[in-house]
Design an enzyme around this catalytic site. Structure first.
Site, mmCIF file in Angstrom:
data_model
loop_
_atom_site.group_PDB
_atom_site.id
_atom_site.type_symbol
_atom_site.label_atom_id
_atom_site.label_comp_id
_atom_site.label_asym_id
_atom_site.label_seq_id
_atom_site.Cartn_x
_atom_site.Cartn_y
_atom_site.Cartn_z
ATOM 1 N N SER A 78 0.577 -1.433 -0.082
ATOM 2 C CA SER A 78 0.036 -0.001 -0.038
ATOM 3 C C SER A 78 0.870 1.204 -0.032
ATOM 4 C CB SER A 78 -0.833 -0.007 1.245
ATOM 5 O OG SER A 78 -1.882 -1.154 1.137
ATOM 6 N N ARG A 85 1.571 4.182 -3.181
ATOM 7 C CA ARG A 85 1.189 5.561 -2.893
ATOM 8 C C ARG A 85 2.438 6.119 -3.283
ATOM 9 N NH1 ARG A 85 -2.434 2.641 -0.398
ATOM 10 N NH2 ARG A 85 -4.341 3.299 0.434
ATOM 11 N N SER A 121 -14.479 0.185 -1.559
ATOM 12 C CA SER A 121 -12.986 0.353 -1.529
ATOM 13 C C SER A 121 -12.584 1.766 -1.312
ATOM 14 C CB SER A 121 -12.475 -0.006 -2.900
ATOM 15 O OG SER A 121 -11.064 0.219 -2.810
ATOM 16 N N ASP A 123 -8.332 -6.716 5.256
ATOM 17 C CA ASP A 123 -7.146 -7.708 4.439
ATOM 18 C C ASP A 123 -6.827 -8.723 5.484
ATOM 19 O OD1 ASP A 123 -7.451 -6.561 2.165
ATOM 20 O OD2 ASP A 123 -5.583 -5.413 2.089
#
Length: 417
Positions: free
Chosen positions: A11, A15, A155, A296
Site C-alpha cells: 500500500s 502511494r 473500497s 485484509d
C-alpha cells in the site's frame, strides 16, 4: 526469538510511486516492495513516460508535476488494484489520450464510484466494455477541481485516488464521502501526502485538499503489516514467538491492529517503538470482532479460527467479497474442505471450533491472501497443499521460503503441532 524480515508495504509503495511521479524533483524510495503488483505499477509509470530507476534496495523516480511525458499510452495494470485505480487518476491530471486495461481478475473488480467522481470533475472517461470496469480510456486535459461526492463503501482506494489527485488540480478538491471502508488506509494516504508537501485535512465527512502539487523527497517504506499478520498468527497458533522489526508504535498501517485481535484471543503482544512481538500462550479464545478497518487480515483470522476454544465470528467485512476473489466464500469453502463448520452472511463469517486432523488442497482462486493465510493453518494441519501456490508473487514472491525458514526457527523453540 525468530526475527522476521517482512518486505515493504504494498500500500505504501503504490502511494509513494504516485506521489514521486507527481512531485517536483527526483524522489528516492528506500526498500520499496518488489512484487508483481508494484513492478506493474512502476512499469505503468514508464509507459506513461516517467523515468523510474529500480536498484535492488532503492527506486528513483523523476517527477513530472505537469503529468505524463507522452500524449498517448496503453497501460496494462496486471492484477493490481492500486495500479488500475491510481494510474488513470494520475493520467487525468495530464494532457493526452491514455488507455488502461488489466487482467481478467482485475476486470471483474469494480471501479464505478471512482469513474463517476472523475466524470463529475469533468474528466472525459469511457469504459470500453462493461460500464464501471476495465478497460477504460481517458482523454485528459487537466482537472480544474472543486466539490465532488464519493461512495467509498466498496473500497477506500477510490478515496485515496481522488485525494492523491487533489494537489494536481487547479483549484483543489473538496471530497464529501457518503460511506467509507478501511479508513486506516486513507490515513496512510493523508500522512504520506503531507510528507510530500501537500495540504490535506478533514472536516467531518469532507476531505479538503489544497492545490499546489508535491515536493520530491527521500521516503523509507515500512514493512507490510498485512503480510506480517501471517507471521504473528503463526506465533499465536503454535505457542512460539515472532518479532517483526520496523513495525512499531509509529507505523502508518492500520493492519498492525491485527495484533490486538490476537491479544484478545490470548496471545501476548508487545508493540515497541521500532518492532512488534507476538508470543503464543497455548490459548486461543473465540471472539466476535468487527474487522471493517482491517479487512485484509480477515482471511488470516479465519484460517486460525478452528483452533480457538470457542466460535470466531468476523463482522462488517462485505468489501472482502470484491477483492481478488470473494474472500468470505473462499475462506468458508476451504475451511469446509478441512472439515470445519462454517456459516456466512452478507458481511460476516462464523467459524466453529474443531481442529482439522487431515489436510486438503486449498482452492486459492488466484488470491495471494488465501494462500498465505492457509499456510498458517498448515503449521498445525499436515497435508495442506495449494492449487496455485505461486500467486503469492502478487505481494510477496519469497513467501514460501520465508515461511519455511520461520517453521525451522520455531522447531527450535518447541513443537509447532
Amino acid at each position: 526469538m525468530p526475527l522476521v524480515d517482512i518486505p515493504g508495504s504494498k500500500s505504501i509503495t503504490a502511494r509513494a510511486l504516485f506521489l514521486a511521479a507527481a512531485a517536483d524533483g527526483v524522489t528516492t524510495l528506500v526498500r520499496p516492495l518488489r512484487s508483481d503488483d508494484t513492478e506493474g505499477f512502476a512499469e505503468g509509470l514508464v509507459r506513461l513516460g516517467y523515468r523510474v530507476g529500480r536498484a535492488p534496495d532503492a527506486w528513483r523516480i523523476d517527477g513530472r508535476p505537469q503529468g505524463p511525458a507522452v500524449t498517448e499510452a496503453d497501460v496494462y495494470c496486471r492484477d493490481g488494484a492500486t495500479t488500475a485505480r491510481f494510474l488513470p487518476t494520475l493520467a487525468a491530471a495530464g494532457h493526452g489520450t491514455y488507455r488502461f486495461d488489466a487482467s481478467a481478475q482485475m476486470r471483474r473488480r469494480p471501479l464505478a464510484p471512482l469513474s463517476r467522481a472523475l466524470r463529475d470533475l469533468g474528466v472525459d472517461l469511457v469504459h470500453e466494455q462493461a460500464e464501471g470496469h476495465h478497460p477504460l480510456r481517458i482523454a485528459a486535459n487537466g482537472v480544474t477541481g472543486g466539490d465532488v461526492t464519493l461512495d467509498a463503501g466498496q473500497s477506500s482506494q477510490y478515496l485515496t485516488a481522488l485525494l492523491l489527485l487533489g494537489p494536481l488540480t487547479r483549484e483543489g478538491l473538496r471530497i464529501t464521502v457518503t460511506d467509507l471502508v478501511s479508513e486506516p488506509y486513507v490515513e496512510i494516504t493523508t500522512a504520506m501526502m503531507a510528507a510530500f508537501g501537500a495540504d490535506v485535512h478533514r472536516e467531518g465527512d469532507t476531505y479538503v485538499v489544497a492545490p499546489g502539487g508535491y515536493r520530491a523527497t527521500t521516503y523509507a517504506v515500512e514493512p507490510d503489516a498485512s503480510t506480517a499478520s501471517y507471521f504473528f498468527a503463526a506465533a499465536a497458533l503454535t505457542g512460539t514467538e515472532v518479532t517483526v522489526p520496523g513495525l512499531g508504535t509509529g507505523a502508518l498501517q492500520g493492519d498492525l491492529g491485527f495484533v490486538d485481535v490476537l491479544r484478545r484471543m490470548g496471545a501476548r503482544v508487545d508493540v515497541a517503538e521500532d518492532r512488534t512481538t507476538v508470543s503464543g500462550t497455548g490459548e486461543l479464545r473465540g471472539l466476535t470482532v468487527n474487522m471493517r478497518d482491517i479487512s485484509d487480515t480477515m482471511p488470516t483470522l479465519a484460517a486460525i479460527a478452528p483452533f480457538a476454544s470457542g466460535p470466531v465470528r468476523i463482522e462488517d467485512v462485505a468489501n472482502t467479497r470484491v477483492k481478488e476473489c470473494d474472500r468470505l466464500e473462499a475462506c468458508a469453502e476451504n475451511l469446509r474442505r478441512l472439515g470445519v463448520r462454517v456459516t456466512t452472511g452478507p458481511d460476516w463469517i462464523e467459524i466453529e471450533p474443531g481442529v482439522p486432523t487431515t489436510g486438503a488442497e486449498v482452492k486459492t482462486f488466484g488470491d495471494h491472501r488465501i494462500v498465505m493465510s492457509f499456510a498458517v493453518a498448515g503449521l498445525r494441519v499436515p497435508g495442506i497443499t495449494f492449487d496455485d501456490p505461486g500467486c503469492v508473487r502478487k505481494t510477496f514472491p519469497g513467501f514460501h521460503d520465508a515461511f519455511a525458514e520461520l517453521r525451522r526457527g520455531m522447531s527450535g523453540m518447541g513443537p509447532v503441532n
